[in-house]
Design a protein around this motif. Structure first.
Motif, PDB file in Angstrom:
ATOM      1  N   ASN A 139       0.777  -1.388   0.040  1.00 10.04           N
ATOM      2  CA  ASN A 139       0.168  -0.070   0.173  1.00 10.04           C
ATOM      3  C   ASN A 139       0.895   1.262   0.104  1.00 10.04           C
ATOM      4  O   ASN A 139       0.428   2.397  -0.458  1.00 10.04           O
ATOM      5  CB  ASN A 139      -0.848  -0.038   1.159  1.00 10.04           C
ATOM      6  CG  ASN A 139      -2.169   0.873   0.862  1.00 10.04           C
ATOM      7  OD1 ASN A 139      -2.604   0.518  -0.111  1.00 10.04           O
ATOM      8  ND2 ASN A 139      -2.664   1.398   2.094  1.00 10.04           N
ATOM      9  N   VAL A 190       1.074   9.848  -5.771  1.00  7.93           N
ATOM     10  CA  VAL A 190      -0.153   9.540  -6.288  1.00  7.93           C
ATOM     11  C   VAL A 190      -1.022  11.018  -6.377  1.00  7.93           C
ATOM     12  O   VAL A 190      -1.228  11.415  -5.070  1.00  7.93           O
ATOM     13  CB  VAL A 190      -1.109   8.653  -5.892  1.00  7.93           C
ATOM     14  CG1 VAL A 190      -2.444   8.333  -6.725  1.00  7.93           C
ATOM     15  CG2 VAL A 190      -0.142   7.262  -6.169  1.00  7.93           C
ATOM     16  N   GLU A 212      -4.401  13.487  -7.463  1.00  2.00           N
ATOM     17  CA  GLU A 212      -5.776  13.671  -7.867  1.00  2.00           C
ATOM     18  C   GLU A 212      -5.893  15.067  -8.640  1.00  2.00           C
ATOM     19  O   GLU A 212      -5.447  16.111  -7.929  1.00  2.00           O
ATOM     20  CB  GLU A 212      -6.717  13.671  -6.912  1.00  2.00           C
ATOM     21  CG  GLU A 212      -8.161  13.624  -7.315  1.00  2.00           C
ATOM     22  CD  GLU A 212      -9.245  13.405  -6.334  1.00  2.00           C
ATOM     23  OE1 GLU A 212      -9.590  14.192  -5.596  1.00  2.00           O
ATOM     24  OE2 GLU A 212      -9.328  12.233  -5.635  1.00  2.00           O
ATOM     25  N   ARG A 237      -1.032  10.131  -2.097  1.00  2.00           N
ATOM     26  CA  ARG A 237      -0.076   9.192  -1.504  1.00  2.00           C
ATOM     27  C   ARG A 237       1.146   9.733  -2.103  1.00  2.00           C
ATOM     28  O   ARG A 237       1.638   9.689  -3.044  1.00  2.00           O
ATOM     29  CB  ARG A 237      -0.316   7.655  -1.855  1.00  2.00           C
ATOM     30  CG  ARG A 237      -1.344   7.159  -1.273  1.00  2.00           C
ATOM     31  CD  ARG A 237      -1.007   5.611  -1.153  1.00  2.00           C
ATOM     32  NE  ARG A 237      -2.164   4.700  -0.642  1.00  2.00           N
ATOM     33  CZ  ARG A 237      -2.407   4.717   0.871  1.00  2.00           C
ATOM     34  NH1 ARG A 237      -1.597   5.359   1.520  1.00  2.00           N
ATOM     35  NH2 ARG A 237      -3.532   4.269   1.267  1.00  2.00           N
ATOM     36  N   THR A 266      -6.679  10.444 -11.694  1.00  2.00           N
ATOM     37  CA  THR A 266      -5.686  10.243 -10.738  1.00  2.00           C
ATOM     38  C   THR A 266      -4.572   9.338 -11.413  1.00  2.00           C
ATOM     39  O   THR A 266      -4.746   8.491 -12.185  1.00  2.00           O
ATOM     40  CB  THR A 266      -6.212   9.162  -9.638  1.00  2.00           C
ATOM     41  OG1 THR A 266      -7.382   9.942  -9.244  1.00  2.00           O
ATOM     42  CG2 THR A 266      -5.272   8.885  -8.514  1.00  2.00           C
ATOM     43  N   VAL A 300      -2.327   4.572 -12.586  1.00  2.00           N
ATOM     44  CA  VAL A 300      -2.535   3.696 -11.333  1.00  2.00           C
ATOM     45  C   VAL A 300      -3.833   3.054 -11.034  1.00  2.00           C
ATOM     46  O   VAL A 300      -4.911   3.608 -11.449  1.00  2.00           O
ATOM     47  CB  VAL A 300      -2.199   4.751 -10.142  1.00  2.00           C
ATOM     48  CG1 VAL A 300      -3.237   5.854  -9.981  1.00  2.00           C
ATOM     49  CG2 VAL A 300      -1.954   4.000  -8.645  1.00  2.00           C
ATOM     50  N   LYS A 325      -6.069  -0.011  -8.433  1.00  2.00           N
ATOM     51  CA  LYS A 325      -6.109  -0.580  -7.107  1.00  2.00           C
ATOM     52  C   LYS A 325      -6.686  -1.990  -7.179  1.00  2.00           C
ATOM     53  O   LYS A 325      -7.397  -2.380  -8.042  1.00  2.00           O
ATOM     54  CB  LYS A 325      -7.395  -0.035  -6.326  1.00  2.00           C
ATOM     55  CG  LYS A 325      -6.599   1.160  -5.539  1.00  2.00           C
ATOM     56  CD  LYS A 325      -7.850   1.839  -4.365  1.00  2.00           C
ATOM     57  CE  LYS A 325      -7.208   2.949  -3.966  1.00  2.00           C
ATOM     58  NZ  LYS A 325      -8.154   3.669  -2.573  1.00  2.00           N
ATOM     59  N   ASN A 349      -4.893  -2.169  -2.835  1.00  2.00           N
ATOM     60  CA  ASN A 349      -3.509  -1.609  -2.846  1.00  2.00           C
ATOM     61  C   ASN A 349      -3.391  -1.133  -4.097  1.00  2.00           C
ATOM     62  O   ASN A 349      -3.808  -1.676  -5.296  1.00  2.00           O
ATOM     63  CB  ASN A 349      -2.623  -3.047  -2.875  1.00  2.00           C
ATOM     64  CG  ASN A 349      -2.690  -3.852  -1.318  1.00  2.00           C
ATOM     65  OD1 ASN A 349      -2.444  -3.021  -0.263  1.00  2.00           O
ATOM     66  ND2 ASN A 349      -2.969  -4.972  -1.398  1.00  2.00           N
ATOM     67  N   TYR A 350      -2.436  -0.052  -4.196  1.00  2.00           N
ATOM     68  CA  TYR A 350      -2.102   0.589  -5.339  1.00  2.00           C
ATOM     69  C   TYR A 350      -1.449  -0.185  -6.341  1.00  2.00           C
ATOM     70  O   TYR A 350      -0.227  -0.822  -5.854  1.00  2.00           O
ATOM     71  CB  TYR A 350      -1.645   1.973  -5.097  1.00  2.00           C
ATOM     72  CG  TYR A 350      -2.603   2.952  -4.787  1.00  2.00           C
ATOM     73  CD1 TYR A 350      -2.763   3.555  -3.618  1.00  2.00           C
ATOM     74  CD2 TYR A 350      -3.733   3.277  -5.876  1.00  2.00           C
ATOM     75  CE1 TYR A 350      -3.701   4.646  -3.225  1.00  2.00           C
ATOM     76  CE2 TYR A 350      -4.539   4.578  -5.238  1.00  2.00           C
ATOM     77  CZ  TYR A 350      -4.459   4.816  -4.284  1.00  2.00           C
ATOM     78  OH  TYR A 350      -5.499   5.747  -3.694  1.00  2.00           O
ATOM     79  N   SER A 376       0.704  -0.459 -10.507  1.00  2.00           N
ATOM     80  CA  SER A 376       0.802  -0.047 -11.908  1.00  2.00           C
ATOM     81  C   SER A 376       1.320  -0.858 -12.794  1.00  2.00           C
ATOM     82  O   SER A 376       1.244  -2.287 -12.577  1.00  2.00           O
ATOM     83  CB  SER A 376       1.482   1.339 -12.000  1.00  2.00           C
ATOM     84  OG  SER A 376       1.585   1.964 -13.199  1.00  2.00           O
ATOM     85  N   TYR A 379       3.521  -3.222  -7.741  1.00  2.00           N
ATOM     86  CA  TYR A 379       3.044  -2.582  -6.716  1.00  2.00           C
ATOM     87  C   TYR A 379       4.117  -1.276  -6.762  1.00  2.00           C
ATOM     88  O   TYR A 379       4.970  -1.211  -7.261  1.00  2.00           O
ATOM     89  CB  TYR A 379       3.218  -3.203  -5.464  1.00  2.00           C
ATOM     90  CG  TYR A 379       2.004  -4.243  -5.317  1.00  2.00           C
ATOM     91  CD1 TYR A 379       0.580  -3.810  -5.263  1.00  2.00           C
ATOM     92  CD2 TYR A 379       2.320  -5.564  -5.008  1.00  2.00           C
ATOM     93  CE1 TYR A 379      -0.275  -4.614  -5.162  1.00  2.00           C
ATOM     94  CE2 TYR A 379       1.326  -6.552  -5.088  1.00  2.00           C
ATOM     95  CZ  TYR A 379      -0.157  -5.977  -5.038  1.00  2.00           C
ATOM     96  OH  TYR A 379      -0.896  -7.058  -4.967  1.00  2.00           O
ATOM     97  N   LEU A 380       3.704  -0.328  -5.891  1.00  2.00           N
ATOM     98  CA  LEU A 380       4.371   0.966  -6.310  1.00  2.00           C
ATOM     99  C   LEU A 380       5.753   1.129  -5.586  1.00  2.00           C
ATOM    100  O   LEU A 380       6.469   1.943  -6.116  1.00  2.00           O
ATOM    101  CB  LEU A 380       3.276   2.223  -5.600  1.00  2.00           C
ATOM    102  CG  LEU A 380       1.878   2.242  -6.231  1.00  2.00           C
ATOM    103  CD1 LEU A 380       1.151   3.641  -5.789  1.00  2.00           C
ATOM    104  CD2 LEU A 380       2.044   2.000  -7.640  1.00  2.00           C
TER     105      LEU A 380
END
Length: 238
Positions: free
Chosen positions: A29, A45, A47, A99, A128, A152, A154, A159-160, A162, A222-223
């Motif tokens: 996360n 991340v 918006e 984030r 986003t 990105v 979820k 959990n984010y 890419s 994951y990020l």
């Protein structure tokens, strides 16, 4: 059990050194990724709040630079004025930071400048995205690393994640970049302009499926892994 703990500690230490960051949280996360102030990069991340175009040449005085030149033979001097003209489209952007991934902007919202030679910046098409900024040495304003962003998503657990992008310079045999299966049917790339060798470079089969000249990501990362990958490829010279 002690042996397993020792192995994990060694692997984590190696992981931290290789990513060039003093603090890395390996949680999927990733509430906050890492800090290394020697690298002029801020990743998060974000918006979208607003993306507004402006004329980058509206203030000509800021685009001028004067320099005094001395003639060594005569001793005469002259002032030469250099005029800079920006050919790109320019945008003032404001984003909410959802984030923080690398380095700390110290704010929950951020304003920055973006330049794009082809029109509206591609990152603005999504509400986003993952953005990559640097800070101007001259006046401290933030500016977008040109053309650099990541989509990105979820997973089912929130959990984010890419997917990796390849530009041909990275080591695609990197064993740490394995990824996991994803279903991103709405993410498509037209590869009809590429020959077979180029397709293998930019859309390797380990991470993309190509059908009818359309490439679709089939592996996600994951990020925390994305940031490490970006630091070691796209931004390795920062």
């Amino acid at each position: 059990m002690k042996a397993n703990r020792l192995i994990i500690s060694i692997l984590l230490s190696t992981f931290l050194v290789s990513c060039k960051s003093s603090i890395i949280n390996t949680s999927k996360n990733l509430p906050f990724g890492g800090i290394n102030e020697s690298i002029n990069l801020y990743a998060f991340v974000g918006e979208k709040i607003s993306v507004i175009e402006f004329d980058p040449n509206e203030n000509q005085e800021k685009n001028q630079k004067s320099e005094k030149i001395l003639d060594e033979e005569t001793g005469d001097s002259a002032t030469v004025v250099y005029q800079r003209y920006i050919m790109d489209n320019a945008f003032r952007c404001k984003y909410k930071i959802i984030r923080k991934l690398f380095n700390d902007t110290k704010t929950d919202t951020i304003e920055f400048l973006a330049y794009d030679h082809y029109g509206n910046p591609a990152f603005a098409e999504k509400d986003t995205v993952i953005l990559y900024l640097s800070k101007s040495i001259e006046d401290g304003h933030f500016f977008h690393q040109k053309y650099q962003f990541d989509n990105v998503f979820k997973d089912e657990n929130g959990n984010y994640f890419s997917y990796p992008k390849f530009n041909g310079s990275e080591d695609q045999s990197n064993a740490s970049l394995k990824g996991f299966d994803v279903n991103l049917k709405n993410v498509n790339f037209d590869v009809s302009h590429l020959n077979d060798d180029a397709k293998k470079i930019y859309y390797p089969k380990e991470f993309y499926k190509i059908e009818n000249n359309i490439a679709t990501p089939v592996k996600g990362i994951y990020l925390y892994q994305l940031i490490i990958y970006r630091l070691n490829t796209t931004f390795k010279d920062l």
